[in-house]
Design a protein around this motif. Structure first.
Motif, PDB file in Angstrom:
ATOM      1  N   LEU A 142      45.847 101.678 152.087  1.00 28.85           N
ATOM      2  CA  LEU A 142      45.379 100.886 153.148  1.00 28.85           C
ATOM      3  C   LEU A 142      44.310 101.619 154.532  1.00 28.85           C
ATOM      4  CD1 LEU A 142      49.587 101.535 153.545  1.00 28.85           C
ATOM      5  CD2 LEU A 142      48.115  99.604 154.228  1.00 28.85           C
ATOM      6  N   VAL A 143      43.351 102.982 153.515  1.00 26.04           N
ATOM      7  CA  VAL A 143      42.893 103.713 154.228  1.00 26.04           C
ATOM      8  C   VAL A 143      41.858 102.719 154.622  1.00 26.04           C
ATOM      9  CG1 VAL A 143      40.601 105.310 153.520  1.00 26.04           C
ATOM     10  CG2 VAL A 143      43.434 105.521 152.687  1.00 26.04           C
ATOM     11  N   TRP A 144      41.126 101.626 153.916  1.00 22.47           N
ATOM     12  CA  TRP A 144      40.256 100.793 154.478  1.00 22.47           C
ATOM     13  C   TRP A 144      40.815 100.374 155.826  1.00 22.47           C
ATOM     14  CZ3 TRP A 144      40.868  98.330 148.729  1.00 22.47           C
ATOM     15  CH2 TRP A 144      40.193  98.505 148.014  1.00 22.47           C
ATOM     16  N   TYR A 145      42.025 100.622 156.295  1.00 28.43           N
ATOM     17  CA  TYR A 145      42.417 100.108 157.661  1.00 28.43           C
ATOM     18  C   TYR A 145      41.179 100.523 158.872  1.00 28.43           C
ATOM     19  CZ  TYR A 145      44.696  99.220 162.420  1.00 28.43           C
ATOM     20  OH  TYR A 145      45.060  98.933 163.383  1.00 28.43           O
ATOM     21  N   PRO A 146      41.180 101.408 158.734  1.00 30.63           N
ATOM     22  CA  PRO A 146      40.339 102.103 160.769  1.00 30.63           C
ATOM     23  C   PRO A 146      38.836 101.092 160.248  1.00 30.63           C
ATOM     24  CG  PRO A 146      41.169 103.728 159.257  1.00 30.63           C
ATOM     25  CD  PRO A 146      41.696 102.658 158.803  1.00 30.63           C
ATOM     26  N   ALA A 147      38.083 100.800 159.332  1.00 26.58           N
ATOM     27  CA  ALA A 147      37.037 100.553 158.838  1.00 26.58           C
ATOM     28  C   ALA A 147      37.030  98.441 158.845  1.00 26.58           C
ATOM     29  CB  ALA A 147      36.032 100.918 156.954  1.00 26.58           C
ATOM     30  N   LEU A 148      37.889  98.494 158.586  1.00 25.78           N
ATOM     31  CA  LEU A 148      37.681  96.425 158.389  1.00 25.78           C
ATOM     32  C   LEU A 148      38.999  96.479 159.944  1.00 25.78           C
ATOM     33  CD1 LEU A 148      39.885  96.121 155.098  1.00 25.78           C
ATOM     34  CD2 LEU A 148      38.254  95.093 155.684  1.00 25.78           C
ATOM     35  N   ARG A 149      39.119  97.078 160.598  1.00 23.84           N
ATOM     36  CA  ARG A 149      39.108  96.956 162.284  1.00 23.84           C
ATOM     37  C   ARG A 149      37.684  96.484 162.998  1.00 23.84           C
ATOM     38  NH1 ARG A 149      43.454  97.772 165.625  1.00 23.84           N
ATOM     39  NH2 ARG A 149      42.086  98.523 167.164  1.00 23.84           N
ATOM     40  N   GLN A 150      36.880  97.178 162.678  1.00 25.04           N
ATOM     41  CA  GLN A 150      35.805  97.208 162.916  1.00 25.04           C
ATOM     42  C   GLN A 150      34.836  95.431 162.661  1.00 25.04           C
ATOM     43  OE1 GLN A 150      34.514  99.467 165.360  1.00 25.04           O
ATOM     44  NE2 GLN A 150      36.792 100.256 164.582  1.00 25.04           N
ATOM     45  N   LEU A 151      35.990  94.851 162.233  1.00 26.33           N
ATOM     46  CA  LEU A 151      34.950  93.313 161.741  1.00 26.33           C
ATOM     47  C   LEU A 151      35.232  92.712 163.020  1.00 26.33           C
ATOM     48  CD1 LEU A 151      35.911  93.669 157.732  1.00 26.33           C
ATOM     49  CD2 LEU A 151      34.419  93.883 159.237  1.00 26.33           C
ATOM     50  N   GLY A 152      34.129  91.437 162.633  1.00 26.89           N
ATOM     51  CA  GLY A 152      35.313  90.242 163.416  1.00 26.89           C
ATOM     52  C   GLY A 152      35.896  88.732 162.964  1.00 26.89           C
ATOM     53  N   ILE A 170      46.829 101.072 138.160  1.00 30.38           N
ATOM     54  CA  ILE A 170      45.594 101.974 139.116  1.00 30.38           C
ATOM     55  C   ILE A 170      45.093 101.383 139.996  1.00 30.38           C
ATOM     56  CG2 ILE A 170      44.873 103.835 140.035  1.00 30.38           C
ATOM     57  CD1 ILE A 170      46.917 105.332 138.218  1.00 30.38           C
ATOM     58  N   ILE A 171      44.479 100.310 139.377  1.00 32.11           N
ATOM     59  CA  ILE A 171      42.655  99.973 140.054  1.00 32.11           C
ATOM     60  C   ILE A 171      43.156  98.804 140.414  1.00 32.11           C
ATOM     61  CG2 ILE A 171      40.597  98.912 138.883  1.00 32.11           C
ATOM     62  CD1 ILE A 171      40.515 101.037 136.542  1.00 32.11           C
ATOM     63  N   GLN A 172      44.013  97.609 139.672  1.00 27.08           N
ATOM     64  CA  GLN A 172      44.429  96.967 140.139  1.00 27.08           C
ATOM     65  C   GLN A 172      45.005  96.713 141.945  1.00 27.08           C
ATOM     66  OE1 GLN A 172      47.778  94.198 138.491  1.00 27.08           O
ATOM     67  NE2 GLN A 172      45.755  92.615 137.636  1.00 27.08           N
ATOM     68  N   ASN A 173      45.725  98.097 141.641  1.00 23.94           N
ATOM     69  CA  ASN A 173      47.446  97.816 143.063  1.00 23.94           C
ATOM     70  C   ASN A 173      46.638  98.237 144.086  1.00 23.94           C
ATOM     71  OD1 ASN A 173      48.611  96.236 141.144  1.00 23.94           O
ATOM     72  ND2 ASN A 173      50.115  98.720 141.513  1.00 23.94           N
ATOM     73  N   ILE A 174      44.937  98.943 143.769  1.00 30.11           N
ATOM     74  CA  ILE A 174      44.682  99.073 145.052  1.00 30.11           C
ATOM     75  C   ILE A 174      44.443  97.437 145.918  1.00 30.11           C
ATOM     76  CG2 ILE A 174      42.275  98.964 144.052  1.00 30.11           C
ATOM     77  CD1 ILE A 174      42.001 102.369 146.188  1.00 30.11           C
ATOM     78  N   THR A 175      43.792  96.890 145.510  1.00 33.72           N
ATOM     79  CA  THR A 175      43.413  95.319 146.805  1.00 33.72           C
ATOM     80  C   THR A 175      44.711  94.862 147.119  1.00 33.72           C
ATOM     81  OG1 THR A 175      44.774  94.542 144.556  1.00 33.72           O
ATOM     82  CG2 THR A 175      42.294  95.011 144.724  1.00 33.72           C
ATOM     83  N   GLU A 176      46.072  95.208 146.624  1.00 29.53           N
ATOM     84  CA  GLU A 176      47.368  95.464 147.346  1.00 29.53           C
ATOM     85  C   GLU A 176      47.187  95.553 148.944  1.00 29.53           C
ATOM     86  OE1 GLU A 176      50.616  96.558 144.799  1.00 29.53           O
ATOM     87  OE2 GLU A 176      49.915  95.137 142.863  1.00 29.53           O
TER      88      GLU A 176
END
Length: 398
Positions: A169-179, A293-299
């Motif tokens: 979920l920490v990716w949320y701010p960065a991914l909001r900038q995408l087109g 742990i490694i796999q579930n970060i994509t969830e």
């Protein structure tokens, strides 16, 4: 327009006669079954040997004792007459009774000084001298519920489910900038991730179905759980869509549905890890933890994909992560303290149905977002990327 009035067929009121006619076939069927059971249907055949089946659902080892939790899965009552440990007859206490009714459960307890790390072979004989075996590959103290053990398993579930999902979920701010095209790409990745999770969960459910007692019909249980869950969630989704909700509310609902589907999948992962520790496969359990742990970060990425255009707020993000990750804790508790093949298969089946229904919802959202500007290659590449992501990370687990 014709002036002729269309006559509607009057609705007939239900009465006693209608009820009798409705119940008559069922009453006749009951009579035929009762006649067959009482007379044998005129058949003069006798079985040369009784049909008996006994499944060992759990083995519990404590200092100075071995307990087997068994279930009678044969068509009639079954009586345990003798227990043999490594070719030696050993006295046993069977509760509530040595005679177990059909689908009934009993606990076989032996006062036996077993040695840590040794292998044991137990054979249970019925009063018809039919043997049933239970193997203990490596003897060790079975984990028992306590504050420390509950905390330990909860910590494992935290590592496996909650932490990696929140990290995603920490990716949320960065991914909001995408087109817009990248948004569609991420939705397709999410669909690919969930398709892989759904297939993996279905395969696991079918594999475990073979260990379910025959009367419980493991494969049928998979079908009932997955299909019922799919159509239940679909009905809920359609009802919500008919309530005039805004687009942002619908996308948030989809994010919660994704979190529920992922949470049910993580419940199955927790069951697997808890069962591995329960069986003494500590190295395997630790290996599974690191891999998950490694796999579930994509969830976490999959959960936030539908709401990247919106501002759901920290409360919703926190709740989404909890819904997606916390079931892993419950799974480790169940798998560690009360492993049940039937319950495990049912949970996996429910997870399968939930995941595939969410894929269906995402597909509808992608179709809507690309209706004016089709992006077939973007959708294909995203779907393939999602599948490959989990396939590659799965190499660390399988």
């Amino acid at each position: 327009m014709s002036d002729t009035a269309v006559k509607s067929t009057p609705t007939r009121a239900w009465g006693l006669t209608s009820a009798v006619l409705l119940l008559l076939p069922l009453l006749l069927l009951g009579g035929v079954i009762a006649l067959f059971l009482s007379t044998g249907g005129g058949l003069k055949l006798t079985s040369p040997a009784p049909v008996e089946a006994l499944s060992v659902e759990r083995t519990i080892l404590q200092p100075g004792s071995i307990e087997l939790v068994v279930r009678n899965t044969s068509p009639q009552d079954l009586t345990i007459a003798q227990v043999v440990v490594n070719d030696a007859v050993w006295p046993a206490t069977i509760t509530p009774s040595a005679t177990i009714p059909r689908l009934g459960q009993a606990t076989v307890r032996l006062d036996y000084q077993w040695s840590h790390g040794e292998a044991y072979n137990l054979t249970l004989f019925t009063n018809h001298a039919i043997p049933f075996t239970a193997e203990i590959p490596v003897a060790f103290n079975t984990p028992q519920p306590s504050v420390n053990s509950f905390g330990s398993f909860a910590l494992i579930g935290l590592y496996v489910g909650v932490v990696p999902v929140y990290l995603g979920l920490v990716w949320y701010p960065a991914l909001r900038q995408l087109g817009r095209r990248w948004m569609v790409f991420l939705l397709a990745i999410t669909a690919g991730l969930l398709v892989f999770l759904g297939l993996d969960t279905l395969a696991e459910a079918l594999e475990q179905a073979s260990s379910v007692p025959t009367p419980m019909q493991g494969v049928g249980l998979v079908g009932v759980g997955s299909v019922a869950t799919f159509f239940l969630l679909d009905a809920i989704s359609r009802r919500q869509a008919g309530q005039g909700r805004s687009e942002s509310e619908r996308r948030l609902s989809l994010a919660y549905m994704i979190a529920v589907g992922i949470g049910l999948h993580n419940l199955g992962e927790g069951l697997a890890i808890g069962a591995a520790y329960n069986l003494g496969e500590i190295a395997l359990g630790a290996f599974l933890v690191v891999g998950f742990i490694i796999q579930n970060i994509t969830e976490g990425l999959g959960i936030i994909a539908p709401i990247l255009r919106d501002r759901p707020g920290l409360r919703h993000l926190a709740l989404l992560g909890l819904v997606g990750g916390a079931p892993a804790i419950l799974g480790t508790w169940i798998g560690g303290f009360a492993p049940s093949p039937t319950l495990g298969v049912l949970f996996l089946a429910i997870g399968t149905g939930a995941v595939f229904e969410v894929v269906y919802e995402i597909a509808k959202l992608i179709q809507k977002d690309t209706s004016r500007q089709p992006m077939p290659l973007t959708v294909f590449s995203g779907l393939l990327t999602g599948l490959l992501l989990l396939w590659v990370t799965g190499l660390l687990i399988k």
